[in-house]
Design a protein around this motif. Structure first.
Motif, short mmCIF file in Angstrom:
data_model
loop_
_atom_site.label_atom_id
_atom_site.label_comp_id
_atom_site.label_asym_id
_atom_site.label_seq_id
_atom_site.Cartn_x
_atom_site.Cartn_y
_atom_site.Cartn_z
N ASP A 45 2.43 -4.49 -8.11
CA ASP A 45 2.24 -5.13 -9.42
C ASP A 45 0.83 -4.86 -9.92
OD1 ASP A 45 4.78 -6.19 -9.10
OD2 ASP A 45 4.03 -8.06 -8.24
N PHE A 46 -0.05 -4.44 -9.04
CA PHE A 46 -1.43 -4.11 -9.38
C PHE A 46 -1.90 -3.04 -8.40
CE2 PHE A 46 -1.56 -7.44 -6.23
CZ PHE A 46 -2.59 -7.08 -5.40
N HIS A 47 -2.97 -2.38 -8.77
CA HIS A 47 -3.57 -1.36 -7.92
C HIS A 47 -4.98 -1.80 -7.55
CE1 HIS A 47 -0.22 1.26 -8.73
NE2 HIS A 47 -0.36 0.99 -10.01
N VAL A 48 -5.38 -1.46 -6.35
CA VAL A 48 -6.70 -1.82 -5.87
C VAL A 48 -7.63 -0.63 -6.08
CG1 VAL A 48 -8.05 -2.56 -3.87
CG2 VAL A 48 -5.70 -3.37 -4.16
N PRO A 49 -8.73 -0.84 -6.80
CA PRO A 49 -9.65 0.27 -7.04
C PRO A 49 -10.46 0.63 -5.80
CG PRO A 49 -10.53 -1.74 -7.98
CD PRO A 49 -9.16 -2.08 -7.44
N ALA A 50 -10.98 1.84 -5.82
CA ALA A 50 -11.99 2.22 -4.85
C ALA A 50 -13.28 1.56 -5.31
CB ALA A 50 -12.14 3.74 -4.80
N GLU A 87 0.81 -1.21 0.00
CA GLU A 87 0.00 0.00 0.00
C GLU A 87 0.85 1.27 0.00
OE1 GLU A 87 -4.07 1.62 1.97
OE2 GLU A 87 -2.85 0.29 3.19
N ASP A 88 0.48 2.18 -0.90
CA ASP A 88 1.09 3.51 -1.04
C ASP A 88 2.56 3.49 -1.47
OD1 ASP A 88 -1.26 4.87 -0.51
OD2 ASP A 88 -0.88 4.94 1.64
N GLU A 89 2.99 2.39 -2.07
CA GLU A 89 4.37 2.29 -2.58
C GLU A 89 4.30 1.83 -4.03
OE1 GLU A 89 6.88 3.42 -0.95
OE2 GLU A 89 5.90 3.62 1.01
N LEU A 90 4.21 2.80 -4.95
CA LEU A 90 3.98 2.48 -6.37
C LEU A 90 4.97 1.47 -6.93
CD1 LEU A 90 2.95 5.91 -7.93
CD2 LEU A 90 1.52 3.90 -7.54
N GLU A 91 6.25 1.61 -6.58
CA GLU A 91 7.26 0.69 -7.15
C GLU A 91 7.11 -0.72 -6.60
OE1 GLU A 91 9.18 1.97 -3.33
OE2 GLU A 91 8.01 3.01 -4.84
N LEU A 92 6.33 -0.89 -5.55
CA LEU A 92 6.12 -2.22 -4.96
C LEU A 92 4.71 -2.74 -5.24
CD1 LEU A 92 7.92 -1.71 -1.52
CD2 LEU A 92 8.83 -2.74 -3.62
N GLY A 116 -2.98 4.33 -9.33
CA GLY A 116 -2.14 4.66 -8.17
C GLY A 116 -1.74 6.11 -8.10
N LYS A 117 -2.15 6.92 -9.08
CA LYS A 117 -1.73 8.33 -9.13
C LYS A 117 -2.45 9.21 -8.12
CE LYS A 117 -0.40 8.41 -13.99
NZ LYS A 117 -0.69 9.02 -15.29
N ALA A 118 -3.73 8.91 -7.86
CA ALA A 118 -4.51 9.78 -6.98
C ALA A 118 -5.58 8.97 -6.25
CB ALA A 118 -5.13 10.92 -7.77
#
Length: 181
Positions: free
Chosen positions: A101-106, A94-99, A121-123
């Motif tokens: 592999d996927f992003h969790v949506p709202a 969480e909150d570490e873009l380089e770590l 992961g931008k905002a």
């Protein structure tokens, strides 16, 4: 970015977390369903109750297909991500873009209807704000509406209609009901 939905019941998942971030991930994963292994240094609260142990062993991470990490020091996130990636396990710290592999949506969940908002992961704050807006547009009644449409869809398929005709019927049904005014 390719948004996908994982069937967690067939995708072994591990959560290693602490604090509010870990609790948020725990709630998210429980709502999604499926088997979940939890590891947390917490001594009380939801994470402590769900945890198998204070620390995840390497074997547990390697056996997972998905690893969520939240609320831990960045060094621990890096260590866990390295183990996961070496094993071919998808990881989200969480909150570490380089770590990630996927992003969790709202998410807005209304039964099996799930609306997702992603910002790559931008905002994350923007995604949360849009999610709150969508929650007002799609209230709890949408769970029953989905079930109603699903039942009608099964009937149309049993009548021999093709996917194109069924899709048109679904759209017409929603319009006739006035659900999206």
């Amino acid at each position: 970015m390719l948004p996908i939905s994982l069937k967690l019941e067939i995708c072994p998942t591990v959560l290693v977390g602490a604090g509010r971030a870990g609790e948020n991930r725990l709630a998210l994963l429980r709502a999604a369903g499926g088997p979940l292994r939890v590891f947390s240094p917490e001594t009380s609260g939801p994470l402590a109750e769900a945890a198998e142990a204070a620390e995840a062993d390497e074997e547990a991470i390697r056996a997972a297909r998905v690893l969520f990490v939240g609320g831990l020091p960045i060094e621990e996130g890096r260590r866990l991500a390295a183990i996961a990636r070496d094993a071919g396990t998808l990881v989200n710290v969480e909150d570490e873009l380089e770590l990630c592999d996927f992003h969790v949506p709202a998410l807005v969940r209304r039964g099996d209807l799930v609306l997702a908002v992603l910002t790559g992961g931008k905002a994350p704050g923007m995604a949360r704000h849009i999610r709150k807006y969508l929650e007002g547009l799609f209230g709890p009644e949408w769970a029953d509406r989905l079930d109603e449409v699903a039942e009608a869809r099964l009937k149309w398929r049993a009548e021999g209609l093709g996917l194109k005709e069924v899709g048109a019927n679904v759209e017409r049904y929603i319009v006739e009901k006035g659900w999206l005014k």
